[in-house]
Write an enzyme that holds these catalytic residues in place. Structure first.
Site, PDB file in Angstrom:
ATOM      1  N   ASP A  81     -29.727  45.037  61.298  1.00  0.00           N
ATOM      2  CA  ASP A  81     -31.097  44.665  60.972  1.00  0.00           C
ATOM      3  C   ASP A  81     -31.185  43.157  61.154  1.00  0.00           C
ATOM      4  OD1 ASP A  81     -33.368  46.211  58.948  1.00  0.00           O
ATOM      5  OD2 ASP A  81     -33.523  44.030  59.190  1.00  0.00           O
ATOM      6  N   CYS A 125     -47.121  55.566  56.694  1.00  0.00           N
ATOM      7  CA  CYS A 125     -47.252  56.428  57.872  1.00  0.00           C
ATOM      8  C   CYS A 125     -48.685  56.868  58.131  1.00  0.00           C
ATOM      9  CB  CYS A 125     -46.337  57.627  57.732  1.00  0.00           C
ATOM     10  SG  CYS A 125     -44.610  57.153  57.925  1.00  0.00           S
TER      11      CYS A 125
HETATM   12  N1  LIG Z   1     -41.221  55.421  56.161  1.00  0.00           N
HETATM   13  C1  LIG Z   1     -41.418  56.667  56.569  1.00  0.00           C
HETATM   14  O1  LIG Z   1     -41.610  57.601  55.780  1.00  0.00           O
HETATM   15  C2  LIG Z   1     -41.412  56.986  58.039  1.00  0.00           C
HETATM   16  C3  LIG Z   1     -41.323  58.322  58.452  1.00  0.00           C
HETATM   17  C4  LIG Z   1     -41.307  58.611  59.814  1.00  0.00           C
HETATM   18  C5  LIG Z   1     -41.425  57.577  60.750  1.00  0.00           C
HETATM   19  N2  LIG Z   1     -41.555  56.292  60.319  1.00  0.00           N
HETATM   20  C6  LIG Z   1     -41.650  55.237  61.334  1.00  0.00           C
HETATM   21  O2  LIG Z   1     -40.357  54.666  61.503  1.00  0.00           O
HETATM   22  C7  LIG Z   1     -40.458  53.247  61.725  1.00  0.00           C
HETATM   23  C8  LIG Z   1     -39.698  52.500  60.651  1.00  0.00           C
HETATM   24  O3  LIG Z   1     -40.278  52.802  59.382  1.00  0.00           O
HETATM   25  P1  LIG Z   1     -39.608  52.309  58.020  1.00  0.00           P
HETATM   26  O4  LIG Z   1     -40.432  52.846  56.923  1.00  0.00           O
HETATM   27  O5  LIG Z   1     -38.151  52.585  58.066  1.00  0.00           O
HETATM   28  O6  LIG Z   1     -39.858  50.729  58.158  1.00  0.00           O
HETATM   29  P2  LIG Z   1     -39.241  49.567  57.283  1.00  0.00           P
HETATM   30  O7  LIG Z   1     -40.210  48.465  57.352  1.00  0.00           O
HETATM   31  O8  LIG Z   1     -38.777  50.081  55.967  1.00  0.00           O
HETATM   32  O9  LIG Z   1     -37.916  49.165  58.102  1.00  0.00           O
HETATM   33  C9  LIG Z   1     -37.934  48.515  59.319  1.00  0.00           C
HETATM   34  C10 LIG Z   1     -36.686  47.631  59.390  1.00  0.00           C
HETATM   35  O10 LIG Z   1     -36.606  47.094  60.701  1.00  0.00           O
HETATM   36  C11 LIG Z   1     -36.128  45.751  60.601  1.00  0.00           C
HETATM   37  N3  LIG Z   1     -36.508  45.018  61.799  1.00  0.00           N
HETATM   38  C12 LIG Z   1     -37.743  44.597  62.165  1.00  0.00           C
HETATM   39  N4  LIG Z   1     -37.685  43.946  63.339  1.00  0.00           N
HETATM   40  C13 LIG Z   1     -36.375  43.970  63.727  1.00  0.00           C
HETATM   41  C14 LIG Z   1     -35.693  43.464  64.864  1.00  0.00           C
HETATM   42  N5  LIG Z   1     -36.331  42.807  65.833  1.00  0.00           N
HETATM   43  N6  LIG Z   1     -34.361  43.659  64.938  1.00  0.00           N
HETATM   44  C15 LIG Z   1     -33.704  44.322  63.961  1.00  0.00           C
HETATM   45  N7  LIG Z   1     -34.308  44.811  62.865  1.00  0.00           N
HETATM   46  C16 LIG Z   1     -35.627  44.648  62.758  1.00  0.00           C
HETATM   47  C17 LIG Z   1     -36.786  45.234  59.329  1.00  0.00           C
HETATM   48  O11 LIG Z   1     -36.113  44.107  58.810  1.00  0.00           O
HETATM   49  C18 LIG Z   1     -36.714  46.460  58.416  1.00  0.00           C
HETATM   50  O12 LIG Z   1     -35.559  46.456  57.618  1.00  0.00           O
HETATM   51  C19 LIG Z   1     -41.955  52.953  61.756  1.00  0.00           C
HETATM   52  O13 LIG Z   1     -42.387  53.040  63.082  1.00  0.00           O
HETATM   53  C20 LIG Z   1     -42.554  54.090  60.951  1.00  0.00           C
HETATM   54  O14 LIG Z   1     -43.885  54.367  61.320  1.00  0.00           O
HETATM   55  C21 LIG Z   1     -41.531  55.967  58.994  1.00  0.00           C
END
Ligand SMILES: NC(=O)c1ccc[n+]([C@@H]2O[C@H](COP(=O)([O-])OP(=O)(O)OC[C@H]3O[C@@H](n4cnc5c(N)ncnc54)[C@H](O)[C@@H]3O)[C@@H](O)[C@H]2O)c1
Length: 457
Positions: A30, A278
């Site tokens: 990350d 989401c």
């Molecule tokens: N949260 C959910 O329930 C869920 C379910 C299905 C899909 N999604 C999708 O999955 C994706 C992630 O969701 P999430 O809830 O895990 O998000 P989140 O914000 O909790 O996590 C994203 C992570 O990515 C890291 N990050 C951002 N830019 C980065 C980079 N350039 N290099 C490395 N790390 C980087 C951030 O620091 C963060 O820790 C989104 O597109 C979301 O729509 C989320």
């Protein structure tokens, strides 16, 4: 197969841990160094039931490790899952800058062939852009890239269970080789060969369907699924408004409607509407995507408008009940966008609290897991882990998240502690008859209210 997971949020952490449990070697990274340091210290930066059990085990068995160096993760892996955030921009479109930056980093750092998988939720055609970025920024002739889409359907609060027992695993691919590789990668999950932390002694029997599509279809499937769920909730909410005008009870109506298997009862639930990371953002992004493609998705625009109005509806009810809000003490039960998570992103409770504060109310709040995150948004609110403290002396109590703990509270005691025993249950989680018997003024959405009986009447 060596896997890398880029982005250690809800999706990255759950996917990485579960895939490690399924037998793969995973390196997770990350760009938030503090987050990686927390994880390396054995702590989990999010609240997600059962994640600690899986994570502890796979880290101990050295099948999952964390690095703050994203380039190291890329160089070591054959298969890279992109799990970074895709938040909404001002206009509602998906902000793909994190995907873009990760794509360029992968292109520049790769020395060997890589399968790059979009797990983040992205608009259709992102796969094309990803492929292009990987090609044009590639620095080494040994790097050859294949791209696939593998949208994630897990739900916060039950994410580990969902990952191990999905309804379907969807993969969007261009080559037979990629399909086979992903089928192999998911085989332990498709065949139930992992140590399940959720079900004892045995897991649900139904095996998930492995759905193979084009990349564009896979991208569309994710947005189409979330948008449909939003539609159902907004439909139930309009039914609630109708019931209030016409004297029905929305719980009775939606229950019976949902018994038709063509409709289904899940998500046909009236209340404060949908929030979280989401549904709201995915609906917005889908509307924008359709607009850009020249398709007016009016149906979704309406669902979104109805959802935004839920907070207005609640505030109207609060105003009507309290008359003047300035100086009134209002207790909030629940800040997270849904139970069993600490996530407050786009949570309706945040907007409700903002409006109450703007009206001059004194707000106290509790949530079993989300108070720390809420403190960052509202540092001056009074928080307490004990709902009784929040109720003590309050003119109204608002139930904004349906945590099971709230259902089981000693409501008699709460009644006695409040200045005015008024409960606005924005999640329709309590029983009106019970609240009436306890002497509360009780209001919810689309169900008959219990109003104060004036002395002498
Ligand atoms: N949260 C959910 O329930 C869920 C379910 C299905 C899909 N999604 C999708 O999955 C994706 C992630 O969701 P999430 O809830 O895990 O998000 P989140 O914000 O909790 O996590 C994203 C992570 O990515 C890291 N990050 C951002 N830019 C980065 C980079 N350039 N290099 C490395 N790390 C980087 C951030 O620091 C963060 O820790 C989104 O597109 C979301 O729509 C989320």
């Amino acid at each position: 197969m060596r896997l890398a997971v880029i982005g250690c949020g809800y999706v990255g952490l759950v996917s990485g841990s579960c895939l490690a449990e399924a037998g793969h070697e995973v390196i997770a990274t990350d760009n938030d160094g503090a987050r990686i340091a927390t994880l390396q210290a054995g702590k989990i930066p999010i609240y997600e039931p059962n994640l600690d059990k899986v994570l502890d085990r796979v880290v101990r068995e050295r099948r999952l490790r964390f690095t703050a160096d994203c380039t190291e993760a890329v160089r070591e892996a054959d298969v890279i899952f992109i799990c970074v955030g895709t938040p909404p921009t001002e206009s509602g479109e998906a902000d793909l800058s994190a995907i873009d930056s990760v794509a360029r980093m992968i292109a520049q750092e790769s020395r060997t062939p890589k399968l790059v998988i979009e797990k983040s939720t992205v608009p259709a055609q992102t796969g094309e852009e990803l492929k292009r970025a990987l090609q044009v920024y590639a620095k080494n002739s040994g790097a050859r890239f294949r791209v696939a889409s593998n949208p994630e359907f897990l739900r916060e609060g039950t994410a580990v269970d969902d990952f191990f027992h999905p309804d379907r695993v969807v993969i969007g691919v261009e080559e037979k080789e990629t399909e086979q590789e992903l089928r192999e990668l998911y085989r332990p999950i498709l065949e139930g060969r992992f140590r399940c932390p959720v079900h004892k002694p045995s897991c649900p029997a139904a095996a998930p369907e492995f759905v193979v599509t084009t990349i564009a279809s896979a991208e569309l499937i994710k947005h189409a699924s979330n948008s449909f769920l939003g539609l159902k909730i907004s439909y139930a909410n309009v039914l609630a408004d109708l019931c209030e005008r016409l004297g029905g009870n929305v719980d009775e109506v939606t229950r019976a409607v949902g018994l038709d298997p063509r409709i289904g009862g899940q998500f046909l639930k009236a209340g404060l509407g949908f929030g979280g990371y989401c549904l709201p953002k995915d609906i917005q992004a889908f509307i924008k995507l359709a607009d850009r493609a020249g398709i007016d998705f009016g149906l979704l625009k309406e669902a979104e408008r109805i959802n935004k109005q839920r907070v207005d509806r609640l505030i109207e009810k609060v105003k009507k009940a309290l008359w003047v809000m300035k100086g009134k003490q209002i207790g909030i039960l629940g800040i997270a966008f849904k139970p069993n998570t600490d996530d407050i992103r786009l949570a309706p409770a945040i907007e409700v609290i903002r409006r109450l504060l703007a009206e001059g109310a004194n707000v106290r709040a509790t949530d079993p897991e989300a108070m720390e995150r809420a403190r960052a948004v509202f540092p001056n609110l009074i928080y307490s882990a004990d709902p009784l403290d929040v109720a003590r002396g309050a003119d109204a109590l608002l139930v904004l998240t349906e945590w099971e703990q709230f259902r089981k509270l000693d409501w008699k005691r709460i009644h006695d502690e409040m200045a005015r025993p008024l409960v606005l249950d924005a999640r329709n989680m309590l029983h009106p008859a019970m609240m009436r018997e306890l002497g509360f003024e009780y209001m919810s959405f689309g169900r008959p209210d219990t109003v104060a009986v004036m002395a002498g009447h």
